[in-house]
Scaffold this active site. Structure first.
Site, PDB file in Angstrom:
ATOM      1  N   GLU A  64       0.875  -1.263  -0.012  1.00  0.00           N
ATOM      2  CA  GLU A  64      -0.089  -0.064   0.056  1.00  0.00           C
ATOM      3  C   GLU A  64       0.766   1.107  -0.030  1.00  0.00           C
ATOM      4  O   GLU A  64       0.630   2.236  -0.554  1.00  0.00           O
ATOM      5  CB  GLU A  64      -0.971  -0.096   1.176  1.00  0.00           C
ATOM      6  CG  GLU A  64      -2.056  -0.953   1.197  1.00  0.00           C
ATOM      7  CD  GLU A  64      -2.931  -1.072   2.372  1.00  0.00           C
ATOM      8  OE1 GLU A  64      -4.135  -0.545   2.082  1.00  0.00           O
ATOM      9  OE2 GLU A  64      -2.221  -1.352   3.396  1.00  0.00           O
TER      10      GLU A  64
ATOM     11  N   LYS B 141     -12.102   3.868   1.864  1.00  0.00           N
ATOM     12  CA  LYS B 141     -11.026   3.127   1.102  1.00  0.00           C
ATOM     13  C   LYS B 141     -11.906   2.167   0.080  1.00  0.00           C
ATOM     14  O   LYS B 141     -11.961   1.039   0.332  1.00  0.00           O
ATOM     15  CB  LYS B 141     -10.449   2.433   2.012  1.00  0.00           C
ATOM     16  CG  LYS B 141      -8.698   2.129   1.677  1.00  0.00           C
ATOM     17  CD  LYS B 141      -8.114   1.549   2.830  1.00  0.00           C
ATOM     18  CE  LYS B 141      -6.652   1.282   2.506  1.00  0.00           C
ATOM     19  NZ  LYS B 141      -5.895   0.806   3.946  1.00  0.00           N
TER      20      LYS B 141
END
Length: 123
Positions: A22, A100
């Site tokens: 990420e 998200k």
């Protein structure tokens, strides 16, 4: 307080998350923001200096999301709240929801989001 400024579905690309990939690959984030403040004087006088410039507020939120790095979106939301209160004294209360859309979890569909509410503290 019944006056509010809403900024919904503000989108940016950031590098927040617990997993190492990420931090490298990044992903899209969405922010919904509700700020509570007294808008009466700005409304009565049609005067931007008596309210909060929502365009600048949106830019601040986006800047934090794009230029800082957090493992937790909870920490990202808290950083946004802290900076908003520091920059805009008229804001008394705010709610921030960070979504998200492509969270790395094994789901076929769904939305992962965190929402915080904060009130200004007066000394």
């Amino acid at each position: 307080m019944t006056d509010r400024i809403f900024i919904n579905d503000l989108r940016f690309y950031g590098y927040h998350g617990v997993f190492p990939e990420e931090a490298v690959l990044g992903q899209r984030f969405r922010v919904d923001l509700t700020c509570e403040l007294d808008l009466a004087e700005g409304a009565r006088n049609d005067d931007l200096t008596k309210t909060v410039h929502y365009g600048e507020l949106a830019q601040l939120v986006e800047k934090i999301g794009k230029t800082r790095r957090f493992k937790l979106i909870e920490a990202l939301a808290e950083a946004m709240a802290t900076e908003i209160f520091a920059t805009y004294p008229p804001i008394e209360k705010l709610t921030i929801r960070i979504t998200k859309p492509e969270a790395p979890v094994p789901l076929s569909t769904g939305v992962i989001a965190v929402e915080i509410e904060r009130e200004r503290t007066r000394d």
